[in-house]
Design an enzyme around this catalytic site. Structure first.
Site, short mmCIF file in Angstrom:
data_model
loop_
_atom_site.label_atom_id
_atom_site.label_comp_id
_atom_site.label_asym_id
_atom_site.label_seq_id
_atom_site.Cartn_x
_atom_site.Cartn_y
_atom_site.Cartn_z
N GLY A 146 0.83 -1.20 0.00
CA GLY A 146 0.00 0.00 0.00
C GLY A 146 0.85 1.25 0.00
O GLY A 146 2.03 1.22 0.38
N GLY A 195 0.33 5.71 0.58
CA GLY A 195 -0.57 6.80 0.90
C GLY A 195 0.12 8.13 0.79
O GLY A 195 1.20 8.25 0.20
N ASP A 214 -8.24 8.21 12.88
CA ASP A 214 -8.51 7.74 11.52
C ASP A 214 -8.97 6.29 11.62
O ASP A 214 -8.20 5.36 11.42
CB ASP A 214 -7.26 7.85 10.65
CG ASP A 214 -7.53 7.55 9.18
OD1 ASP A 214 -8.72 7.44 8.81
OD2 ASP A 214 -6.58 7.42 8.41
#
Length: 509
Positions: A150, A152, A286
C-alpha cells in the site's frame, strides 16, 4: 551493489534501491525523476535568492514544523527507570528519534528537560535491541522484495522476505507521496522534508513500543539512517513489522458468522485496552478498516500514527460533542475541565458504524440474536461503555463455544441418523450453502453432532454429514454436508452420519 554489506548504511541503501525497483515495476514515476524535480526547486531557490532572505525564511518555517512534530511525540515518551547501560550509549552524546539528523536536532531541542533520554536513545539507536529481540538495519541485508502492500500521502508499505526466509512488512516515507511533494514545493528542502514527513513513522515506533497488545501489530524493529554517513541515508526511517494481510471487508462479508464475530471481538478487546492504556485513553482518529490487518485470523491495528492520547478540554457539556455524519452525541464535561470518556465513546461508535453494522447481525445463530441485537442497540446509541461492551461480547463467546445457546435442541434429533465411526466417504455429491468454509461444498461449524443434524434437517438437499475432527478458532467442529455418496472408506479421524431414510452403501474400499 557490493556483496559484503553488513552495516546499517548499506542496508538502508539496499532498502531504498529495492523500493525504487518495486515502484518502477508498478509504473510509478521513479524517485530519480522526483529527485531531479526537487533538486531543481532547491537550486532555483539558492540561485534566485541573492540575499538569502527567502531561503532563511523557508528554513525557519521548516524548523518550526519540525519543532511542532517533535512536541507531539515527547508526551508519548514515559519515564523509564531502566537506564541504558550499553557501555556508553551514543558516541556523540546525542539523543534523537530514528533517522533524525544532528543538524536538525540541534536546531530543535526537546522542550521537556525531564524527557527520558535513555528511552529516546533506545528508539533512535536500538540500545536494548539485544534483549528486546528487535531487528535493525543488518536484518534487511539480502532481503527480497515481494510486493507493495500500500501507499498513501505519507507512507509506503512493502512486503519483503528476509535472508532467513521470514516475511515482514516495511513502512517507510513515500518519496512520491503528496506530503513529501507538497513539503518540497513549500520549503525547497528535500532532506528537511524527508525528516519532517518521517515524524509519522517515528511516532508509530513510539506508540508501537508503548501500546503492545495481541491486537496491535508487532514491532519487530526499525532501521534509521546515520547522520554522519553516506549521502541519502540521513533522515531515512524504516519500521519493521510482522507481516499481516490487509482486511478485506468484501471477503469478510461473505465469511461465516463465526469469523465475522471474531473480528468484532478482537476489535472490542483492542478498544478496551486503548481505553486504559499506559498512555491513558487513546482515540483512533482515523478509524477505518484499512487501518487493520489480520495475522493468522486475528485482527490487528497496523496504523497508529493518527492515534491520540490527548484529552479534550471543556467548560460546558456543549464543548464535548461527538459529531458523526448522521449522529451527534454530547458527553459530560468533568469537574476537572475535560470531556469525560470522549476518546472511548468515539472508538465505540466508529466500531459500530464501520464493523458491527456490517459483520454482526447477518446470519447470527438464532439462540444469540437477542444478545447481538442488544450490542447493536447499546453501541449504536452509545448507551454502554467499553467495559460493558466487552462483557457482552465475552458472554456471547462463552455461550457459542459451550453450546449453551442450543439448549432447546431435542436429544432425539440425532436418533434419525446412523453413525459410522472411523469412516469417511467417497464419490460425494456435494451441494453448496452460504456462507461455507468451502466454496466447493457445504462446510459449516457445529458444536456437536446434534447441531449438525439440525442443520442437515433444514437443508432439503442434505442426506448425510461428516465430522472430520477439524476445529475452528472457537474449538467448534467442522461438518461437511452432502446430498449423497457412493462408498464408505476407512478414516480414523472422521464420523459419518446418514439419515435413516437414506440407504448407504455398506461396502468399503
Amino acid at each position: 551493489m557490493p556483496g559484503g554489506m553488513g552495516n546499517s548504511l548499506r542496508a538502508a541503501a539496499l532498502l531504498a534501491f529495492v523500493v525504487l525497483s518495486i515502484l518502477v515495476s508498478l509504473l510509478i514515476s521513479s524517485v530519480q525523476q522526483f529527485g531531479a524535480r526537487i533538486s531543481h526547486f532547491s537550486n532555483a531557490t539558492l540561485a534566485g535568492d541573492d540575499d538569502g532572505g527567502d531561503f532563511a525564511s523557508l528554513r525557519g518555517a521548516l524548523i518550526h514544523q519540525l519543532n511542532a512534530r517533535r512536541k507531539e511525540i515527547i508526551p508519548l515518551l514515559l519515564p523509564d527507570d531502566d537506564d541504558d547501560d550499553d557501555g556508553g550509549g551514543d558516541d556523540d552524546g546525542e539523543n534523537g528519534l530514528p533517522g533524525e539528523s544532528r543538524h536538525y536536532f540541534q536546531l530543535d531541542q526537546a522542550p521537556d528537560s525531564t524527557l527520558d533520554n535513555s528511552l529516546w536513545s533506545e528508539i533512535a539507536h536500538g540500545s536494548r535491541r539485544a534483549h528486546m529481540d528487535e531487528m535493525g538495519c543488518d536484518s534487511l541485508v539480502d532481503m527480497q522484495a515481494m510486493e507493495v502492500l500500500g501507499s498513501g500521502y505519507t507512507k509506503l508499505v512493502v512486503k519483503v522476505r528476509l535472508a532467513g526466509g521470514q516475511p515482514v512488512a516495511l513502512k517507510l516515507v513515500n518519496e512520491q507521496g503528496i506530503d513529501m511533494g507538497k513539503c518540497v514545493e513549500d520549503f525547497k528542502d528535500p532532506h528537511g522534508c524527508r525528516e519532517l514527513v518521517s515524524y509519522k513513522l517515528k511516532k508509530e515506533i513510539v506508540l508501537l513500543q508503548r501500546l503492545q497488545h495481541p491486537n496491535v501489530i508487532k514491532l519487530k524493529g526499525h532501521c534509521a539512517g546515520d547522520s554522519g554517513g553516506r549521502e541519502g541515508g540521513e533522515g531515512r526511517v524504516t519500521v519493521i513489522l510482522e507481516q499481516g494481510n490487509p482486511l478485506q471487508m468484501i471477503q469478510l462479508l461473505q465469511s461465516p458468522w463465526e469469523d465475522r464475530f471474531r473480528v468484532c471481538l478482537d476489535l472490542v478487546r483492542l478498544l478496551h485496552f486503548l481505553s486504559q492504556s499506559p498512555l491513558g485513553s487513546v482515540a483512533l482518529l482515523d478509524f477505518q478498516p484499512r487501518q487493520f490487518v489480520t495475522v493468522s485470523g486475528s485482527l490487528k491495528l497496523t496504523d497508529l500514527d493518527d492515534a491520540s492520547a490527548e484529552e479534550t478540554s471543556c467548560r460546558t457539556d456543549a464543548d464535548c460533542t461527538l459529531q458523526f455524519p448522521h449522529r451527534n452525541f454530547t458527553l459530560p464535561c468533568s469537574a476537572r475541565g475535560v470531556c469525560e470518556g470522549l476518546s472511548e465513546k468515539r472508538n465505540i461508535y466508529n466500531a459500530y458504524r464501520y464493523f458491527f453494522t456490517y459483520l454482526l447481525p447477518h446470519q447470527a445463530p438464532p439462540g444469540l440474536t437477542h444478545l447481538v441485537d442488544h450490542i447493536m442497540n447499546s453501541t449504536g446509541e452509545l448507551k454502554a461503555d467499553i467495559n460493558q461492551t466487552l462483557e457482552a461480547f465475552e458472554h456471547i463467546l462463552l455461550l457459542y463455544k459451550s453450546g449453551l445457546h442450543l439448549d432447546n435442541l431435542p436429544p432425539s434429533i440425532i436418533r434419525d441418523y446412523t453413525v459410522m465411526r472411523g469412516m469417511g466417504t467417497s464419490g460425494n455429491v456435494e451441494y453448496r450453502c452460504w456462507p461455507s468454509y468451502s466454496q466447493q461444498g457445504c462446510v459449516l461449524s457445529v458444536h456437536s453432532a446434534r447441531e449438525a443434524a439440525l442443520i442437515c434437517n433444514s437443508h432439503s438437499q442434505c442426506s448425510s454429514f461428516t465430522l472430520t475432527g477439524q476445529k475452528t478458532w472457537t474449538g467448534r467442529l467442522l461438518a461437511s454436508f452432502r446430498s449423497s455418496f457412493t462408498h464408505l472408506v476407512p478414516d480414523g479421524t472422521s464420523e459419518v452420519y446418514v439419515k435413516n431414510t437414506t440407504a448407504p452403501e455398506t461396502s468399503t474400499v
